[in-house]
Design a protein around this motif. Structure first.
Motif, short mmCIF file in Angstrom:
data_model
loop_
_atom_site.label_atom_id
_atom_site.label_comp_id
_atom_site.label_asym_id
_atom_site.label_seq_id
_atom_site.Cartn_x
_atom_site.Cartn_y
_atom_site.Cartn_z
N THR A 299 -27.28 19.47 25.38
CA THR A 299 -26.53 20.28 25.93
C THR A 299 -25.48 20.96 25.23
O THR A 299 -25.58 20.84 24.04
CB THR A 299 -25.89 19.58 26.98
OG1 THR A 299 -24.45 18.50 26.67
CG2 THR A 299 -26.48 18.40 27.66
N THR A 300 -25.63 22.87 25.92
CA THR A 300 -24.53 23.54 24.88
C THR A 300 -23.20 24.01 25.81
O THR A 300 -23.12 24.75 25.53
CB THR A 300 -25.66 24.70 24.81
OG1 THR A 300 -25.93 25.03 25.93
CG2 THR A 300 -26.87 24.14 24.13
N SER A 301 -22.96 22.87 27.21
CA SER A 301 -22.25 22.98 27.80
C SER A 301 -20.62 22.95 27.13
O SER A 301 -19.00 23.73 27.70
CB SER A 301 -22.18 21.91 29.03
OG SER A 301 -21.72 20.97 28.16
N LYS A 302 -20.47 22.10 26.45
CA LYS A 302 -19.85 22.40 25.56
C LYS A 302 -19.10 22.04 24.03
O LYS A 302 -20.75 21.66 23.25
CB LYS A 302 -18.54 21.23 26.07
CG LYS A 302 -19.00 19.82 26.51
CD LYS A 302 -18.08 18.57 26.88
CE LYS A 302 -18.68 17.35 26.83
NZ LYS A 302 -17.56 15.99 26.90
N LYS B 191 -22.42 25.68 20.50
CA LYS B 191 -21.97 24.85 21.28
C LYS B 191 -23.21 24.66 20.64
O LYS B 191 -23.81 23.39 22.51
CB LYS B 191 -22.20 25.75 22.66
CG LYS B 191 -20.71 25.95 23.02
CD LYS B 191 -20.67 27.32 24.58
CE LYS B 191 -19.06 27.13 24.74
NZ LYS B 191 -19.27 28.04 26.14
N GLU B 192 -24.38 24.24 19.99
CA GLU B 192 -25.63 24.44 19.91
C GLU B 192 -25.04 23.17 19.21
O GLU B 192 -26.43 21.70 19.77
CB GLU B 192 -27.03 25.15 19.62
CG GLU B 192 -26.50 26.33 20.59
CD GLU B 192 -28.33 27.65 19.91
OE1 GLU B 192 -28.52 26.81 19.27
OE2 GLU B 192 -27.90 28.45 20.02
#
Length: 364
Positions: A67-70, A104-105
């Motif tokens: 995920t790249t949300s945070k 973020k990745e």
């Protein structure tokens, strides 16, 4: 250049995982930066000597995540988790995400160590943030294998500034200017610039012996100190003074005038502390031993005529600056007269350095 020049231009895929490492030095400002505007823009230009021995080593391990949300990272200082540093890195990543979206990745493991006490007024945030910015740029270079080396350094300086203002002066050597100044071509508020003009041999091999008067954490953080310049009754005159002193220093650096160099550098140091003492709230960052050292330096200079001087950052420790030509005499003076005023007799012998260096990671 503008901020838009540092937006990403992806051309290659990012690696799944890997590790990079950089060593970045601290720096000592000759003309001080004190007071900033929004987005880490300096209220006045500054110039610093890049140091050599006082440095931060940072290894950045990275692994793609789902995920790249945070942001996701673990942080270690000298091999131990450092939870109280994490909020500052979170703020840093948030500021730079537009320019390096890949932060973020990945899940990062940041392993860092200093060769000097952190948070004690030797610009550990400068060397730390510049080392981390260089690691991130090393990762970006995977996407642009043909990236111009000068752009690499300029963007790393731009990123480092968003973590700690003075960090943008800790990438190159031996003199770095930060802040727009009309008589210095290429100077910018966005990044540090290697001083582009002739420098006399007197300043080519300068030394900085750092007397550790107080190795504890600073009484007031640099961020708080800078913010106290908002509404400060003397702020605007201080900014004009710094601009004028940088103009004067250009002539001094070219001519090799050590006497005038001493006057500008010591005045800048004392003005920085005067601004803190006259702010609201006010702070006295010097300790009694700081003043003892300053008075002994003045006495030694008057007695010998040697161009040894002091400068201070936002703390109690004293940087003793002197040219190579008087090194032996000054070291003897420091050992005989000044070490007694240091915390447990501790001091660091440093010199002017050439800037950050990529570290080779041994292959397994």
């Amino acid at each position: 250049m503008t901020e838009k020049d540092f937006l990403p231009k992806h051309t290659e895929a990012l690696p799944e995982s890997g590790k990079v490492a950089w060593k970045a030095p601290s720096n000592i400002a000759l003309v001080k930066y004190w007071g900033k505007k929004e987005n880490q823009i300096p209220a006045n230009p500054s110039i610093s000597f890049t140091l050599d021995a006082c440095a931060t080593r940072t290894t950045l391990s990275f692994q793609k995540k789902e995920t790249t949300s945070k942001f996701s990272f673990d942080l270690y200082l000298d091999g131990k988790p450092k939870a109280d540093f994490k909020p500052k890195i979170e703020v840093f990543f948030d500021r730079i995400a537009e320019y390096v979206p890949f932060v973020k990745e990945y899940h990062f493991v940041i392993e860092t160590s200093n060769s000097f006490p952190h948070s004690s007024g030797i610009a550990s945030s400068a060397s730390g943030m510049s080392a981390l910015a260089l690691c991130l740029m090393d990762l970006e270079r995977h996407m642009q294998p043909n990236m111009d080396p000068s752009f690499f350094m300029r963007k790393a300086s731009f990123l480092a500034r968003l973590g700690s203002g003075s960090a943008c002066r800790s990438l190159e050597g031996d003199l770095v200017v930060w802040g727009k100044h009309e008589s210095i071509e290429g100077s910018s508020n966005l990044f540090g610039l290697k001083y582009p003009y002739k420098v006399h041999d007197n300043f080519k091999h300068y030394h900085d012996t750092i007397l550790l008067v107080d190795k504890g954490e600073k009484q007031v953080s640099s961020t708080v100190g800078h913010n106290l310049m908002h509404g400060h009754p003397f702020a605007e005159e201080r900014f004009k003074q710094a601009y004028h002193n940088l103009t004067s220093l250009q002539t001094i650096l070219e001519s090799g005038d050590l006497e005038e160099f001493v006057k500008v550098v010591e005045s800048e140091a004392l003005t920085l502390h005067a601004m803190m003492m006259s702010s609201n709230p006010y702070f006295i960052l010097m300790k009694p031993n700081t003043l003892e050292i300053i008075n002994k330096i003045w006495g030694f200079r008057k007695e010998t005529g040697m161009p040894v001087c002091f400068t201070l950052d936002a703390g109690a420790n004293v940087h003793v600056l002197y040219p190579e030509s008087i090194k032996d005499s000054v070291i003897q003076f420091i050992q005989d007269e000044l070490v007694a005023h240091c915390d447990n007799g501790h001091y660091i012998c440093d010199r002017i350095g050439t800037g950050a260096k990529e570290l080779i990671i041994p292959k397994k």
